[in-house]
Every structure is written in C-alpha cells, then in structure tokens.
Design a protein around this motif. Structure first.
Motif, PDB file in Angstrom:
ATOM      1  N   VAL A 294      -7.974  -4.965   4.597  1.00  0.00           N
ATOM      2  CA  VAL A 294      -6.529  -4.890   4.378  1.00  0.00           C
ATOM      3  C   VAL A 294      -5.814  -5.973   5.173  1.00  0.00           C
ATOM      4  O   VAL A 294      -4.878  -6.623   4.687  1.00  0.00           O
ATOM      5  N   ALA A 295      -6.259  -6.213   6.396  1.00  0.00           N
ATOM      6  CA  ALA A 295      -5.631  -7.228   7.243  1.00  0.00           C
ATOM      7  C   ALA A 295      -5.837  -8.634   6.684  1.00  0.00           C
ATOM      8  O   ALA A 295      -5.000  -9.520   6.882  1.00  0.00           O
ATOM      9  N   ARG A 296      -6.950  -8.874   5.978  1.00  0.00           N
ATOM     10  CA  ARG A 296      -7.253 -10.211   5.452  1.00  0.00           C
ATOM     11  C   ARG A 296      -6.643 -10.492   4.094  1.00  0.00           C
ATOM     12  O   ARG A 296      -6.562 -11.637   3.673  1.00  0.00           O
ATOM     13  N   ALA A 297      -6.238  -9.467   3.366  1.00  0.00           N
ATOM     14  CA  ALA A 297      -5.834  -9.613   1.972  1.00  0.00           C
ATOM     15  C   ALA A 297      -4.492 -10.323   1.831  1.00  0.00           C
ATOM     16  O   ALA A 297      -3.614 -10.218   2.686  1.00  0.00           O
ATOM     17  N   ASP A 298      -4.341 -11.059   0.715  1.00  0.00           N
ATOM     18  CA  ASP A 298      -3.041 -11.643   0.378  1.00  0.00           C
ATOM     19  C   ASP A 298      -2.058 -10.559  -0.057  1.00  0.00           C
ATOM     20  O   ASP A 298      -0.851 -10.676   0.162  1.00  0.00           O
ATOM     21  N   ARG A 299      -2.580  -9.521  -0.685  1.00  0.00           N
ATOM     22  CA  ARG A 299      -1.749  -8.425  -1.174  1.00  0.00           C
ATOM     23  C   ARG A 299      -2.545  -7.137  -1.119  1.00  0.00           C
ATOM     24  O   ARG A 299      -3.758  -7.120  -1.386  1.00  0.00           O
ATOM     25  N   VAL A 300      -1.862  -6.054  -0.777  1.00  0.00           N
ATOM     26  CA  VAL A 300      -2.486  -4.735  -0.746  1.00  0.00           C
ATOM     27  C   VAL A 300      -1.899  -3.899  -1.872  1.00  0.00           C
ATOM     28  O   VAL A 300      -0.677  -3.841  -2.054  1.00  0.00           O
ATOM     29  N   LEU A 301      -2.772  -3.282  -2.653  1.00  0.00           N
ATOM     30  CA  LEU A 301      -2.353  -2.287  -3.639  1.00  0.00           C
ATOM     31  C   LEU A 301      -2.595  -0.922  -3.002  1.00  0.00           C
ATOM     32  O   LEU A 301      -3.747  -0.490  -2.844  1.00  0.00           O
ATOM     33  N   TRP A 302      -1.523  -0.274  -2.598  1.00  0.00           N
ATOM     34  CA  TRP A 302      -1.633   1.039  -1.952  1.00  0.00           C
ATOM     35  C   TRP A 302      -1.545   2.101  -3.044  1.00  0.00           C
ATOM     36  O   TRP A 302      -0.506   2.264  -3.677  1.00  0.00           O
TER      37      TRP A 302
END
Length: 449
Positions: A294-302
């Motif tokens: 999650v910390a590395r992602a460009d975008r998080v889909l929650w």
C-alpha cells in the motif's frame, strides 16, 4: 558503458531462437570489409545482394542477403552491414563468430543506438523512444513512442530552448551593457514571456505524464477489510481467476501481483491480505506485506461492502493509509443492495459503486483509473516519457518561476535561473549529459539495438 565508436561492433538484431530470418548487424569503420569477406563480394550501397556467407576457412555458413548502408546515411551514422540469414541459433552464432573472426567485437547493450546518438542521428529523447517502442505493451504506447522517435517531444523542447535563448539574450545584454546605469525597463515584457514559457511547459508536462503512464503504467494496491471482495475485484479486472475467492475471511494471506492492460493502460495490481488485527502468525505476516505494498502503490483501491456505512469506511481508510494518501473507495457488492453503478466524489474521495461479481460499474472504475493516469482520452500530443524527463521538466519550471520572481529585484539571479532552466532542458535531449547517465540509459537496451 563508456561511449566509444572507433571500432567495429556486431550483434544479432533479431530475437534469438527459431524464426524465418535472423539479422546480424555490423557497424563501424571495418563493416564493409567484413561484409565483403563474409559474402565474397563487393557490396553495393542500399542493394540486397544474394550471396553465400562463408567463414574464415571458406566453409559455407548460410545463403542469404547482404545489405550495405554507407555512413553517414545509416542508422548509426557509420558504415553498417546487415546479414540476413535463416533463423535459428546455429546459423546466427556462426555468422557472428565469422564477423568476430574478421575483427568485429560483440556489441554492448544499446551500443548501436548510442552510436546513432553520438553521431547526431538521434537526440537522447529519440534514442530512448527506440527502446520504449520495442517494449511498448499496447497500441497507444507504441504510437506515443513513435511520436517521440519522430521528434515531437524534441521539437517541443527545442521551441522552449529557443524562447529561453531570446529571453536570456535580452536580460544578459542589459547586464553586460547597462546604459549609464538606467533601470531595467523590460520587466513587464520579460514577465509575460516567462508566463508564456510556463504555460507551454505545463502543457508539455501534461503530455509527458500521460506518456509515462503509457510506458510505466500505474501501480495499484487493492486493500480493505477481510471479505470485502478484494480478490473478486482483482479477478474481475484481470478477466480470469487470478486469486482464490471464498466466503472465509482471511483467505488471502500473501500479496498476489498481476500485470494487466486496462483499455491501453498498463497496470500492476497487487491483491493484499485483509487489514485487521490477527493472532495467526502467517496472516500477520500477510498484513505486514499488505501495508508495505500500500505504501509503494501509485493508487490504492480501498474495497468496502456497499451494505456498510461508507462514511465509516472512508474514515477507516484514512486512518490506515494516512491523511495524504491517494485512494479510491470501491463500494463493492452492489448486487446485494438496491442501487445503481456510479462514480461519485464525497468529502474529496472518489467512490466507485460496483459489483465485482456481476461486473456492474467496472467500466466506470477503469475509466477513473485512466483519468488518474492522464489517459482519459487519447491525445495526438502524447509521447512516451520517463521519470527523468518529468524530473527535468519540473526543475525547468522551478528555475523559470524563480527567475520571474527576481525580475524586479536581483536581475543577475534571474539570469542565472534562466541559465539553469536551459541546462535542465538540455539534459533531456542530451545536449548536456554526463557519460554516467548515458551508460545508465543505454544499458537498459537489448543487445543488437
């Protein structure tokens, strides 16, 4: 790789393995002599000569075509010979061995394109576009790379450079030859010119961001509470059962990574373990890895259950991800509630109402991801770009903004910032580039290109 072009290099220009044709490329001062020795003829410029290729002992290797491109009208700007033989590892290896026996050496990664750059056949933006065109994962990415290769990106940078030069000439001429210490009276005109440069630079940066998204894609992490439908969402986006889906919370214990193309947008999607407190040591490790992804992602889909209060889901996502994290709330399981697919923004958070089970609303989610990447609609001005290009454009903008701020004060500082802006742009095209950077860029190319 240290730049060098005083010897002759050879490499296989086609993919290794069984194929209809294998092409061995030779470039350098002895290319024509080596081609003549292998084909037992004097090659004519830009003419396909049918001949039998022979090794240094006179033994036949293959029967094929020999083409000669004299410099500087060749890809590298040097004499280039291509040997077109039958595909297959044995034939290609034998042709290469014969070229090496006659004085060529094995080419390093990207060395043909590096020589084209050093011989002013391509600038650095175009040279990088060669690798991007080869590696393009979609038609849109290939078209963007071709635009860069054709010089569209370079032309835009060149226009900025010319405007900067004109502006610097005006300011530095006044600094060098002030008229009896009269005040600088061209400030408003120079400010307007810098504003125009900033506007052009912002437009160029927008196209470059889209190009980088086409080249590198988005890194997306799917996160949320257990049993919210994260793995089902991954499977729906992938179009196949990439993840195991059960009604048992905590089924996903490790991260699962999939490389996909969503309507021309390359994405790397990581399905993570449900984020919750657990005493299970295996699941706890999965949660730890999920936080790292999650910390590395460009975008998080929650992902949240559409039947649950979404305000609470947004608050939970912010608490877990951090106040400044970029995320989209995916209200899943829409098939279980009386509602329609839609994309809304509530309290600054995009919310996509979807059903991973039926596919309802997935088109809206994909369109949202494309818009985040700057690919809402294909633009004729989009060209392939890399992180270093965006960094260079950002540094150029910082220098221009700083120069504008100094027009009414320390004009010497304004002139220095304008020089810095030109230097940053020059690094993009390779006018001002260190050997270390060249080595880093061209080492990512394949052998033979």
């Amino acid at each position: 790789m240290a730049p060098r072009n005083d010897d002759t290099i050879a490499a296989l220009a086609t993919a290794p393995g069984v194929a209809a044709i294998a092409v061995v490329r030779i470039s350098g001062p002895n290319a024509r002599a080596i081609g003549s020795a292998l084909g037992r003829l004097e090659p004519r410029a830009r003419y396909a000569e049918l001949c039998t290729f022979r090794d240094s002992d006179g033994e036949a290797i293959d029967r094929g075509l020999l083409l000669f491109f004299p410099g500087p009208r060749s890809f590298t700007g040097e004499d280039v010979v291509e040997l077109h033989g039958h595909g297959g590892r044995a034939v290609a290896d034998a042709l290469l061995a014969a070229a090496y026996a006659h004085g060529a050496r094995p080419a390093e990664a990207g060395e043909f394109t590096l020589r084209a750059f050093l011989n002013d056949k391509l600038d650095l933006l175009q040279a990088e576009a060669v690798a991007d065109l080869i590696a393009s994962g979609s038609t849109r990415a290939a078209r963007a790379a071709l635009r860069s290769l054709d010089g569209e990106f370079s032309a835009a940078v060149g226009a900025l450079q010319r405007a900067l030069t004109a502006l610097r000439v005006r300011i530095e001429a006044w600094l060098d030859f002030p008229d009896e210490e009269l005040p600088f009276d061209a400030g408003p005109e120079c400010a307007a010119e810098i504003d125009a440069l900033l506007a052009s630079l912002d437009a160029l940066t927008t196209h470059a961001r889209s190009g980088r998204a086409l080249r590198d894609g988005l890194s997306i992490a799917i996160a949320g509470a257990p049993n919210a439908g994260k793995s089902s969402l991954l499977n729906r986006l992938a179009g196949y059962d990439a993840a195991i889906v059960t009604e048992i919370p905590g089924t996903t214990r490790d991260t699962l990574r999939e490389h996909l193309t969503l309507e021309g947008l390359p994405v790397t999607i990581v399905d993570t373990a449900g984020l919750r407190e657990t005493s299970d040591p295996i699941e706890r490790e999965g949660v730890r890895r999920a936080h790292a992804e999650v910390a590395r992602a460009d975008r998080v889909l929650w992902v949240a259950d559409a039947r649950e209060p979404l305000a609470a889901a947004v608050a939970t996502a912010r608490a877990v991800l951090g106040a400044n994290a970029g995320f989209t709330l995916v209200a899943n399981k829409l098939d279980l509630v009386d509602s329609r697919p839609r994309l809304e923004v509530e309290e600054g958070v995009p919310i996509a109402y979807v059903s991973a089970l039926t596919g309802a609303g997935m088109d809206l989610l994909v369109a949202h991801l494309k818009e985040l990447a700057g690919l809402g609609a294909e633009s004729a001005g989009t060209f392939t770009a890399r992180r270093r290009h965006l960094d260079g454009l950002a540094r150029t903008r910082d220098h221009l903004a700083a120069a504008r701020a100094q027009l009414d004060g320390a004009l010497e500082l304004a002139a220095e910032h304008l020089r810095g802006a030109q230097t940053a742009l020059g690094e993009l095209t390779g006018e001002l580039t260190s050997d270390d950077l060249l080595g880093e860029i061209f080492s990512t190319f394949c052998i033979g290109k």
